[in-house]
Design a protein around this motif. Structure first.
Motif, PDB file in Angstrom:
ATOM      1  N   PHE A  54       0.812  -1.214   0.212  1.00 33.48           N
ATOM      2  CA  PHE A  54      -0.068  -0.143  -0.028  1.00 33.48           C
ATOM      3  C   PHE A  54       0.765   1.191   0.015  1.00 33.48           C
ATOM      4  N   ASP A  55       2.173   1.185  -0.490  1.00 33.68           N
ATOM      5  CA  ASP A  55       2.964   2.366  -0.499  1.00 33.68           C
ATOM      6  C   ASP A  55       2.965   3.058  -1.838  1.00 33.68           C
ATOM      7  N   ILE A 152       2.653   6.601  -2.991  1.00 29.59           N
ATOM      8  CA  ILE A 152       1.255   7.322  -2.533  1.00 29.59           C
ATOM      9  C   ILE A 152       1.623   8.824  -2.214  1.00 29.59           C
ATOM     10  N   ASP A 153       2.738   9.156  -1.542  1.00 25.32           N
ATOM     11  CA  ASP A 153       3.194  10.420  -1.233  1.00 25.32           C
ATOM     12  C   ASP A 153       3.723  11.400  -2.173  1.00 25.32           C
ATOM     13  N   GLU A 154       3.864  10.778  -3.473  1.00 20.73           N
ATOM     14  CA  GLU A 154       4.427  11.501  -4.673  1.00 20.73           C
ATOM     15  C   GLU A 154       3.648  11.262  -5.792  1.00 20.73           C
ATOM     16  N   ARG A 166      -8.163  12.100  -0.908  1.00 22.74           N
ATOM     17  CA  ARG A 166      -9.207  11.023  -1.257  1.00 22.74           C
ATOM     18  C   ARG A 166      -8.364   9.764  -1.464  1.00 22.74           C
ATOM     19  N   LEU A 167      -7.326   9.636  -1.970  1.00 21.15           N
ATOM     20  CA  LEU A 167      -6.385   8.539  -1.970  1.00 21.15           C
ATOM     21  C   LEU A 167      -5.973   7.895  -0.831  1.00 21.15           C
ATOM     22  N   LYS A 168      -5.627   8.770  -0.123  1.00 24.45           N
ATOM     23  CA  LYS A 168      -5.059   8.393   1.447  1.00 24.45           C
ATOM     24  C   LYS A 168      -6.489   7.611   2.078  1.00 24.45           C
TER      25      LYS A 168
END
Length: 179
Positions: A54-55, A152-154, A166-168
């Protein structure tokens, strides 16, 4: 019966104004809510595809929208449910033939208005989640200009407004499906 399945799945979503709006829309429109030709606003199914850790998230660059987004699209007559439509769309748009949803539980509700490039005026999108190994072969479909993994963070700059938050949220909901 896709309509009854959708109403039951929506009732399982934690109570919110959004969930209640979806229930009202689907109840009022009935089967027409599930058809592209059922009116200017209708339900679509989408699938957020994550790496098993999930990264990372697999996104497509939407040809009409000109942004990076999860896979998804309209429900077709042979789809037994919105979840099945979301899974089919993710397979078609990613080229990953053995992609399977984590669950038929809804992880996202996102009603969005559409611009002139679309024949309809709004999509009542219902999101599901899947995981696949980032090493699997992916392919670009006719509806996308590109398919690519992102941390996820980029996320890339060209995503819809609010997509990162939303994705988080979807990621947190998806993780609960496997734990």
């Amino acid at each position: 019966m896709p309509l009854q399945d959708l109403l039951a799945r929506l009732k399982e979503v934690p109570q919110s104004g959004s969930r209640d709006d979806y229930l009202r829309f689907v109840t009022f429109a009935g089967d027409a809510a599930l058809r592209r030709d059922g009116g200017p606003e209708h339900v679509t199914g989408s699938c957020f595809v994550f790496s098993p850790a999930f990264d990372r998230v697999l996104l497509c660059f939407h040809r009409k929208g000109q942004f990076w987004v999860q896979f998804g699209g309209h429900i077709e007559s042979n789809d037994a449910s919105v979840a099945e439509a979301a899974e089919r769309e993710a397979r078609e748009e990613s080229g990953v033939g053995d992609l399977v949803l984590l669950s038929s539980a809804i992880v996202d509700l996102d009603r969005h208005d559409l611009h002139a490039g679309f024949s309809c005026t709004a999509h009542w999108d219902i999101g599901f989640a899947a995981t696949i190994d980032p090493k699997v072969d992916i392919a670009v479909s006719d509806e996308s200009e590109d398919v690519r993994w992102f941390p996820i963070d980029e996320l890339p700059d060209q995503v819809p407004t609010g997509f990162g938050a939303r994705l988080k949220y979807v990621r947190r909901r998806a993780i609960t499906l496997i734990h």
